[in-house]
Design a protein around this motif. Structure first.
Motif, PDB file in Angstrom:
ATOM      1  N   ALA A   1       0.841  -1.193   0.000  1.00  0.00           N
ATOM      2  CA  ALA A   1       0.000   0.000   0.000  1.00  0.00           C
ATOM      3  C   ALA A   1       0.880   1.248   0.000  1.00  0.00           C
ATOM      4  CB  ALA A   1      -0.912   0.002   1.226  1.00  0.00           C
ATOM      5  N   PRO A   2       0.986   1.948  -1.139  1.00  0.00           N
ATOM      6  CA  PRO A   2       1.763   3.187  -1.167  1.00  0.00           C
ATOM      7  C   PRO A   2       1.219   4.246  -0.214  1.00  0.00           C
ATOM      8  CG  PRO A   2       1.361   2.406  -3.400  1.00  0.00           C
ATOM      9  CD  PRO A   2       0.527   1.556  -2.485  1.00  0.00           C
ATOM     10  N   SER A   3      -0.053   4.112   0.160  1.00  0.00           N
ATOM     11  CA  SER A   3      -0.583   5.011   1.185  1.00  0.00           C
ATOM     12  C   SER A   3      -1.656   4.286   1.986  1.00  0.00           C
ATOM     13  CB  SER A   3      -1.155   6.289   0.567  1.00  0.00           C
ATOM     14  OG  SER A   3      -2.327   6.009  -0.164  1.00  0.00           O
ATOM     15  N   GLN A   4      -1.961   4.861   3.140  1.00  0.00           N
ATOM     16  CA  GLN A   4      -2.999   4.319   4.014  1.00  0.00           C
ATOM     17  C   GLN A   4      -3.956   5.450   4.375  1.00  0.00           C
ATOM     18  OE1 GLN A   4      -3.016   1.142   5.055  1.00  0.00           O
ATOM     19  NE2 GLN A   4      -0.916   0.477   4.646  1.00  0.00           N
ATOM     20  N   ALA A   5      -5.239   5.132   4.483  1.00  0.00           N
ATOM     21  CA  ALA A   5      -6.209   6.139   4.898  1.00  0.00           C
ATOM     22  C   ALA A   5      -5.958   6.526   6.357  1.00  0.00           C
ATOM     23  CB  ALA A   5      -7.620   5.602   4.732  1.00  0.00           C
TER      24      ALA A   5
ATOM     25  N   GLY B   1       9.009   4.223   5.957  1.00  0.00           N
ATOM     26  CA  GLY B   1       7.981   4.529   6.943  1.00  0.00           C
ATOM     27  C   GLY B   1       6.714   5.050   6.307  1.00  0.00           C
ATOM     28  N   TYR B   2       5.686   5.184   7.123  1.00  0.00           N
ATOM     29  CA  TYR B   2       4.468   5.890   6.708  1.00  0.00           C
ATOM     30  C   TYR B   2       4.478   7.247   7.394  1.00  0.00           C
ATOM     31  CZ  TYR B   2       2.369   1.921   4.346  1.00  0.00           C
ATOM     32  OH  TYR B   2       2.105   0.903   3.453  1.00  0.00           O
ATOM     33  N   VAL B   3       4.264   8.286   6.596  1.00  0.00           N
ATOM     34  CA  VAL B   3       4.261   9.652   7.109  1.00  0.00           C
ATOM     35  C   VAL B   3       2.855  10.220   6.956  1.00  0.00           C
ATOM     36  CG1 VAL B   3       5.252  11.954   6.874  1.00  0.00           C
ATOM     37  CG2 VAL B   3       6.685   9.924   6.464  1.00  0.00           C
TER      38      VAL B   3
ATOM     39  N   SER C   1       7.128   5.937   2.374  1.00  0.00           N
ATOM     40  CA  SER C   1       8.265   6.631   1.787  1.00  0.00           C
ATOM     41  C   SER C   1       9.574   6.049   2.299  1.00  0.00           C
ATOM     42  CB  SER C   1       8.204   8.116   2.178  1.00  0.00           C
ATOM     43  OG  SER C   1       9.366   8.801   1.742  1.00  0.00           O
ATOM     44  N   ARG C   2      10.611   6.196   1.484  1.00  0.00           N
ATOM     45  CA  ARG C   2      11.956   5.994   2.008  1.00  0.00           C
ATOM     46  C   ARG C   2      12.239   7.092   3.014  1.00  0.00           C
ATOM     47  NH1 ARG C   2      15.698   2.908  -1.734  1.00  0.00           N
ATOM     48  NH2 ARG C   2      17.396   4.035  -0.733  1.00  0.00           N
ATOM     49  N   LEU C   3      13.074   6.764   4.013  1.00  0.00           N
ATOM     50  CA  LEU C   3      13.454   7.741   5.038  1.00  0.00           C
ATOM     51  C   LEU C   3      14.970   7.881   5.020  1.00  0.00           C
ATOM     52  CD1 LEU C   3      11.298   6.268   7.967  1.00  0.00           C
ATOM     53  CD2 LEU C   3      10.612   8.073   6.354  1.00  0.00           C
ATOM     54  N   LEU C   4      15.451   9.073   5.317  1.00  0.00           N
ATOM     55  CA  LEU C   4      16.905   9.275   5.362  1.00  0.00           C
ATOM     56  C   LEU C   4      17.571   8.493   6.504  1.00  0.00           C
ATOM     57  CD1 LEU C   4      19.589  10.669   4.563  1.00  0.00           C
ATOM     58  CD2 LEU C   4      18.877  12.623   5.972  1.00  0.00           C
ATOM     59  N   PRO C   5      17.056   8.583   7.726  1.00  0.00           N
ATOM     60  CA  PRO C   5      17.749   7.860   8.804  1.00  0.00           C
ATOM     61  C   PRO C   5      17.684   6.350   8.565  1.00  0.00           C
ATOM     62  CG  PRO C   5      16.194   9.456   9.697  1.00  0.00           C
ATOM     63  CD  PRO C   5      15.895   9.333   8.234  1.00  0.00           C
ATOM     64  N   ASN C   6      18.771   5.672   8.851  1.00  0.00           N
ATOM     65  CA  ASN C   6      18.765   4.212   8.704  1.00  0.00           C
ATOM     66  C   ASN C   6      19.270   3.512   9.968  1.00  0.00           C
ATOM     67  OD1 ASN C   6      21.474   4.658   8.586  1.00  0.00           O
ATOM     68  ND2 ASN C   6      21.781   3.834   6.523  1.00  0.00           N
TER      69      ASN C   6
END
Lengths: 380, 146
Positions: free
Chosen positions: A243-247, B88-90, B100-105
């Motif tokens: 899922a590229p995004s989530q609600a 992560g999810y932002v 998205s990819r995140l800078l911190p690893n």
């Protein structure tokens, strides 16, 4: 029309060098037929599936060209659950009396590498490194631990139990028990999940012979009954793989809806289940699935695991054969292995891993991409 | 001459001095999707409009990809040069959580709830047509304390 399971067969999961996935499927079917005391020509229909090992209906080249109806099923990790549901419906409808459900697979080593286009996603998602099931399970587990106060200790205990059960299961791929420390110190793969907390793609086959329950006594002295088979897909807002995004508003996962439907159809509740198989692609997911299937409250797992509730002698034995963690995951076969193991337990044939006190009701749950779940309830 | 080309059209505004992630909002139910799509997966409406999702958000969950993925992963890295990356999810002010990819690893640099900002970064150099174009993707990094 009730549905009975009269034969169960496995081709041992793990690695079978020199055997194709399809040959492993055929081996599972032969074992199931032998268990039922039937032959291939008695089969009126078949449902089967595999991800990487070819079209299931080509099994007739191994088993015999008898002209039976053979339908291929492909539904991600829930392929076995979906095949069994189709067969369940075929018997329920009264169209057929006896048939076979089969799943098999043979995957290359290493993590799965699905193609975005197969899942309705553009290429950039895979090219930039986000199309990995391992990541999803880690992301879901990370958030779940945060929301429900689950600690790493619980993740370790699930793996510890899985490999202990695997060590008691002659057909398991991984038969070596691992200590708490070995699991805790294994390499971090995708935070918070470590090497020994993930199952691996593998090989193997599983098959079931099912029939009209009214005629089960003609074939078997120890039939079991498939009370229900429910398959559900994701709702808007459920947090699922790929899922590229989530609600923003998180909805119930497909597991919750499949589980509720199954309990409703069977007319029983989670408290009536004596032995269960819950999809454990990783230890975090088993923890989440305990609650999503209604067997405990969210967050209660920490205490249950510390008390050993999910062990073979516990109050809610989960994945008695070591689950996916100890058996690996040949996608097409995995959901049917779960049913196989529950049948072994209900028949009282579990040997060193037998759940005590004569279990009478079993439950299986499989979860697959991109968000679907299959649940079966089986009784004596 | 090499150009900076988005890895996929419509993911973010580009070129831009202050790039924004792009998504779609349903005209009927107001739910937001990323990437933008012509249909709404909440209500099934076929009327959606492109909207900016913002360039800052809150980290909702995270992990670290420690091994180099197989294809379809397509970067300039080799097994020898691969560096773990965060994923992560932002949670975006536009009303959706974006993966998205995140800078911190490293785990110690990531925490659920931390503020994150959007970066548009070169991801690989496109050698297939000899142009040497830089293929640009999006990534989030922690908002530095002032």
């Amino acid at each position: 029309m009730d549905v009975a399971i009269i034969g169960i067969g496995l081709h041992r999961f793990g690695r079978s060098p020199g055997l194709s996935g399809m040959q492993q499927g055929a081996s599972a079917v032969r074992n199931a037929l032998a268990d039922a005391g039937l032959s291939w020509k008695d089969m009126q229909f078949a449902y089967g599936g595999s991800q990487d090992a070819g079209n299931a209906d080509a099994l007739v080249n191994e088993l015999g060209l008898t002209g039976l109806q053979f339908t291929n099923i492909w539904n991600g990790c829930a392929t076995g659950g979906s095949s069994l549901h189709a067969a369940y419906s075929a018997i329920k409808s009264g169209e057929y009396d006896v048939g076979v459900v089969v799943g098999f697979d043979k995957h290359p080593r290493g993590a799965f590498n699905p193609k975005p286009a197969d899942w309705g996603i553009d290429e950039w998602y895979g090219e930039t490194g986000m199309m990995l099931t391992t990541q999803f399970f880690a992301l879901k587990t990370q958030r779940y631990m945060h929301d429900h106060g689950i600690t790493e200790e619980s993740l370790i205990r699930v793996s510890e139990k899985a490999f202990t059960n695997g060590s008691l299961t002659p057909t398991a791929w991984r038969q070596q028990a691992l200590s708490y420390e070995e699991i805790a110190n294994s390499a971090m793969i995708s935070d918070p999940l470590r090497k020994y907390m993930f199952c691996s793609p593998a090989e193997g086959g599983a098959a079931l012979i099912i029939c009209n329950a009214d005629k089960a006594h003609l074939y078997s002295s120890k039939p079991l009954y498939l009370k229900t088979a429910a398959v559900r897909t994701r709702h808007y807002g459920s947090f699922e793989v790929f899922a590229p995004s989530q609600a923003m508003n998180v909805a119930d996962a497909s597991t919750v809806t499949a589980s509720k439907a199954a309990f409703e159809q069977a007319g029983i509740g989670p408290e009536d289940i004596d032995v269960m198989q819950l999809q454990d692609t990783d230890s975090g997911t088993e923890i989440i699935h305990m609650a999503e299937n209604g067997f405990c409250e969210h967050g209660e797992q920490e205490k249950l695991l510390r008390e050993g509730a999910t062990g073979i002698n516990g109050s809610m034995p989960i994945n008695t054969d070591g689950g996916c963690l100890a058996n690996g995951e040949p996608v097409g076969a995995s959901g049917l292995r779960q049913v196989y193991e529950v049948c072994v337990q209900l028949r009282g044939e579990g040997g060193a891993r037998q759940v005590p006190n004569n279990p009478k009701v079993g439950y299986t749950h499989v979860y697959g991409a991109p968000g679907l779940s299959g649940v079966n309830i089986i009784t004596k | 001459m090499s150009n900076q080309v988005p890895i996929h059209e419509g993911l973010f505004t580009w070129p831009s001095a202050k790039p924004q992630l792009l998504g779609s909002r349903c005209v009927n139910c107001a739910e937001t999707a990323f990437p933008a799509q012509p249909d709404c997966r909440n209500c099934g409406s076929r009327e959606t409009t492109i909207v900016e999702l913002g360039d800052q958000g809150i980290l909702w969950s995270w992990t670290i990809q420690t091994f180099m993925p197989k294809a379809p992963y397509k970067s300039d890295e080799t097994a020898e040069t691969f560096q773990p990356y965060g994923v992560g999810y932002v949670e975006m002010p536009g009303g959706v959580r974006v993966e998205s990819r995140l800078l911190p690893n490293k785990p110690e640099d990531l925490q659920i709830g931390m503020p994150m900002k959007l970066d548009i970064i070169p991801f690989r150099t496109d050698g297939t047509d000899g142009s040497g174009d830089q293929i640009m993707t999006f990534r989030f990094s922690p908002v530095k304390e002032a």
